[in-house]
Design an enzyme around this catalytic site. Structure first.
Site, PDB file in Angstrom:
ATOM      1  CG  ASP A   1      24.830  52.162  33.348  1.00 63.82           C
ATOM      2  OD1 ASP A   1      24.963  53.250  33.753  1.00 63.82           O
ATOM      3  OD2 ASP A   1      25.294  50.984  34.033  1.00 63.82           O
TER       4      ASP A   1
ATOM      5  CE1 TYR B   1      25.904  42.743  35.412  1.00 63.80           C
ATOM      6  CE2 TYR B   1      23.770  42.673  34.198  1.00 63.80           C
ATOM      7  CZ  TYR B   1      25.128  42.764  34.315  1.00 63.80           C
ATOM      8  OH  TYR B   1      25.645  43.234  33.186  1.00 63.80           O
TER       9      TYR B   1
ATOM     10  CD  GLU C   1      24.867  42.956  29.542  1.00 62.97           C
ATOM     11  OE1 GLU C   1      24.860  43.287  30.804  1.00 62.97           O
ATOM     12  OE2 GLU C   1      24.494  43.444  28.598  1.00 62.97           O
TER      13      GLU C   1
END
Length: 639
Positions: free
Chosen positions: A200, A497, A533
């Site tokens: 990405d 996420y 992340e």
């Protein structure tokens, strides 16, 4: 005594490579000629993208082969023009530059002349005056060739350098990709194809880092390896110097402090230097004097029947130790907590091109933020950036370009061989940087596939053989129970996420899901964990209360929810948190991206969103809570 034996054993165990890749530095014996600036450029837009080779464009000036344009180096070529076909171009592009080489470089046959390319994406072939001198597979890492004999063939002739670069990705490249041909004539033009990617960020291409010529004597220092530790107040520097061009040479190795005073010396090609009252290399905000660097000067003398040769090379050296337990990450035997960022080499117009104003701005923002670390997501960054980290005490997780390994065919032998070669190049380049404390061999691979077990066992074992002094990891987003490579890593690095890609819009799920994530991973592997992340997209200036996705308020809420759980687990086994991302960055066009990824806490132009202030307050508080932050830098700290 055990510590000394360990140091000797570690350096003896290092898997030595055929040659070094020392960063080019000027000295009394070495000169540099930078070739940054405007190059002649042409994209090969022929249907098979191969006209340049078929017609041997490298044999004459590029302008004689057809239309050319100016192209800055270093820079990605994609955003330089108004031509959308060049922005999204896949295939071979050609660069050319004519250089006047100093006469003394040519007349002195005892001088090596080396052409070095800092990075080009992804496959490169290089010619000098129409003769091929080297080729290189992979971006992000340097390659070079000795060209002295070529330019001495015709001393009056300018040195014409031609570099062909191809950004095509296959299932065996790093990162992987695939070419898809669209053969439906009703929907697509004849010969139409697209590059599929599994990551990405935008597939920027071109010559991204400086091209230069540099010299060394015929007999020269080819490589230096240092391994450091300390015992009480004595620094220990185990070193090994590799010499090329002569069977024997006289060496003088001198370690100097910042004031230029000699603190240790030797006349051996390998040995142990002891530094009394050592000044250790400490991370930013962990000591009043972070990033302390000594200088190791290696002076070589050799002779043959024709001449005497002297070479001088100075290597910055930071003395520090890195260790990992099942609950802690230790730097200099002190617990270190990563409070940092993930980044990209990405900016307007220049793409991934090396940009000093941007680099300095980013370091100012990192220090303003109170961050002490970053990860080179998802590829090795420029050597110049790591040198800045060394000087400023910013800790680095150094990642190779192994991003997007999703297809089972990318776990084959050819892919693994290339991956091993890339790790060879990465460790060879970055092994002496004190800021680099851990290697990352991949990001979010399909680690639940059965071939991943042998693939990552081989890759991680090989990396540890290259460098036994640093832990090795890869970044996972797999299910903890099915991750085939996790048993082999030293630190578990997890991306998640929650309330974004999973349960979008539902902030209430973050505490339970994040807590379960940590408990599951630690319960199974008993290794320290870094949240490598986390985050949410925020379009700058977009607001909503109650928070809604893509607003700054939603990004803030995600950060706060994650931080609550981090604060619970960092007292147990969580050793770090890295926000995704430091700044907005460009991606391929798609229905989930509005001119790029907006998960940055800064915009692409480096202006803060509301989340930057939340992170700043948190990071300075974390630095204060360690008890190692000097009193005069207590938050809020003017930087």
């Amino acid at each position: 005594m055990l510590r000394l034996l360990w140091l000797f054993a570690v350096l003896d165990a290092v898997l030595l490579l055929d040659s070094g890749m020392l960063f080019p530095r000027e000295s009394s014996s070495r000169e540099l000629k930078e070739l940054s600036g405007l190059w002649v450029f042409r994209a090969d837009k022929s249907p098979n993208r191969n006209q340049g080779f078929e017609r041997a464009w490298y044999k004459s000036r590029l302008a004689e082969t057809g239309p050319v344009i100016d192209m800055p180096v270093p820079a990605s070529y994609n955003d330089i023009t108004q031509d959308s076909t060049l922005r999204d171009f896949i295939g071979w592009v050609w660069y050319e530059r004519e250089v006047v080489v100093p006469t003394r470089w040519i007349t002195d046959e005892g001088t090596r002349v080396v052409l070095r390319v800092g990075s080009a994406h992804y496959y490169s072939v290089v010619w000098v005056n129409g003769e091929k001198v080297t080729e290189h597979a992979g971006g992000h890492l340097p390659f070079e060739a000795e060209i002295g004999s070529l330019i001495r063939k015709d001393p009056a002739r300018p040195c014409r350098i031609t570099i062909a670069v191809n950004n095509t990705l296959t299932l065996e490249t790093l990162p992987p990709g695939s070419i898809q041909h669209m053969n439906d004539p009703v929907r697509y033009p004849e010969g139409y194809f697209v590059q599929n990617i599994y990551f990405d960020f935008f597939n920027y291409a071109g010559i991204h880092r400086p091209v230069l010529l540099y010299t060394t004597p015929k007999v020269y220092v080819d490589d230096i390896t240092v391994v450091t530790d300390f015992l009480d107040n004595t620094g220990l520097v185990r070193y090994q110097v590799s010499v090329k061009g002569a069977a024997t040479a006289t060496l003088k190795v001198t370690l100097m402090d910042k004031d230029g005073h000699c603190v240790a010396s030797s006349s051996e090609a390998s040995g142990l230097l002891k530094v009394v009252d050592v000044k250790l290399w400490w991370p930013y905000l962990m000591h009043k004097n972070p990033g302390y660097l000594y200088s190791m000067e290696v002076r070589l003398m050799a002779a043959d029947e024709r001449s005497t040769y002297e070479d001088v090379y100075a290597l910055p050296v930071g003395i520090r130790s890195v260790k990992v337990t099942n609950t802690q990450f230790l730097i200099n035997n002190k617990p270190f907590y990563f409070h940092g960022v993930n980044k990209h080499e990405d900016s307007d117009i220049r793409g991934k091109g090396l940009d000093w104003p941007l680099i300095v701005k980013d370091f100012n923002l990192i220090k303003w933020l109170g961050a002490n670390s970053f990860r080179t997501s998802h590829y090795p960054y420029a050597e110049e950036i790591l040198q800045m980290c060394d000087r400023h005490g910013i800790v680095v997780i150094d990642e190779c370009p192994g991003v997007g390994i999703k297809d089972i065919r990318s776990f084959g032998n050819a892919s693994l061989d290339h991956h091993l070669d890339v790790m060879n190049e990465l460790v060879r380049r970055d092994k002496n940087h004190p800021s680099v404390v851990m290697w990352s061999v991949a990001n979010e691979p399909a680690a639940e596939m059965q071939p991943a077990a042998l693939y990552f066992k081989t890759l991680i074992t090989h990396t540890k053989a290259l460098d036994p002094t640093r832990p090795v990891t890869y970044i996972t987003d797999s299910n903890y129970a099915r991750d085939k490579g996790a048993p082999y890593v030293d630190v578990v690095c997890v991306n998640s996420y929650f309330s974004w890609y999973h349960d979008p819009g539902h902030l209430e799920v973050i505490p339970i899901q994040l807590n379960a994530q940590f408990e599951n991973w630690y319960g199974k592997y008993q290794k320290p964990i870094i949240q490598s992340e986390y985050g949410a997209d925020a379009v700058p200036g977009l607001h909503s209360d109650p928070p809604m996705m893509f607003t700054e308020e939603y990004q803030n809420a995600v950060l706060r929810s994650y931080h609550d759980i981090f604060d619970q687990k960092r007292k147990q086994y969580v050793v770090g948190e890295l926000i995704w991302n430091f700044a907005d960055f460009m991606t391929a066009q798609g229905i989930t991206r509005v001119v790029g990824n907006k998960k940055g806490i800064f915009t692409r132009q480096r202006q803060p969103k509301a989340g930057a202030f939340i992170l700043k307050e948190r990071y300075w508080r974390l630095a204060n809570e360690t008890g190692r932050l000097p009193p005069w830098t207590k938050y809020p700290c003017p930087l």
